[in-house]
Scaffold this motif. Structure first.
Motif, short mmCIF file in Angstrom:
data_model
loop_
_atom_site.label_atom_id
_atom_site.label_comp_id
_atom_site.label_asym_id
_atom_site.label_seq_id
_atom_site.Cartn_x
_atom_site.Cartn_y
_atom_site.Cartn_z
N UNK A 94 0.22 -11.52 -11.31
CA UNK A 94 0.68 -11.80 -9.96
C UNK A 94 -0.09 -11.05 -8.89
N UNK A 95 -0.21 -9.74 -9.07
CA UNK A 95 -0.96 -8.95 -8.10
C UNK A 95 -1.18 -7.55 -8.60
N UNK A 96 -2.03 -6.84 -7.89
CA UNK A 96 -2.27 -5.43 -8.16
C UNK A 96 -2.15 -4.72 -6.82
N UNK A 97 -1.37 -3.66 -6.80
CA UNK A 97 -1.20 -2.88 -5.58
C UNK A 97 -1.74 -1.49 -5.84
N UNK A 98 -2.64 -1.06 -4.99
CA UNK A 98 -3.21 0.28 -5.11
C UNK A 98 -2.25 1.28 -4.50
N UNK A 99 -1.92 2.32 -5.25
CA UNK A 99 -1.04 3.38 -4.76
C UNK A 99 -1.90 4.62 -4.54
N UNK A 100 -1.87 5.11 -3.33
CA UNK A 100 -2.65 6.31 -3.02
C UNK A 100 -1.72 7.47 -2.76
N UNK A 101 -2.15 8.64 -3.19
CA UNK A 101 -1.36 9.84 -2.99
C UNK A 101 -1.62 10.39 -1.60
N UNK A 102 -0.58 10.91 -0.99
CA UNK A 102 -0.71 11.52 0.33
C UNK A 102 -0.37 13.01 0.21
N UNK A 103 -1.25 13.84 0.70
CA UNK A 103 -0.97 15.28 0.75
C UNK A 103 -0.31 15.58 2.08
N UNK A 104 0.78 16.32 2.01
CA UNK A 104 1.49 16.67 3.26
C UNK A 104 1.25 18.10 3.62
#
Length: 65
Positions: A55-65
């Motif tokens: 169906x799809x691929x979603x890229x998940x990126x990490x966020x540094x806070x």
């Protein structure tokens, strides 16, 4: 396919099944992976006989806070 391309699975969720169609939807989360490897994996997995569709691929990126 994923292992051959150095992609490690973090988790897999099976979201329901359709007994009449004899299929199930899988959602996979991987550990960090190269974009080129992911694209190649998607292409190769689509060629597997039992895979009806990706169906799809979603890229998940990490966020540094």
């Amino acid at each position: 396919v994923l292992g051959d391309l150095g992609i490690s699975i973090d988790s897999v969720i099976q979201k329901g099944t359709d007994d009449m169609a004899q299929n199930a939807e899988l959602v996979m989360m991987t550990h960090r992976a190269k974009e080129a490897s992911m694209q190649q994996a998607l292409k190769l997995m689509q060629e597997i006989e039992v895979v009806q569709e990706i169906g799809n691929m979603v890229r998940v990126e990490e966020w540094d806070e």
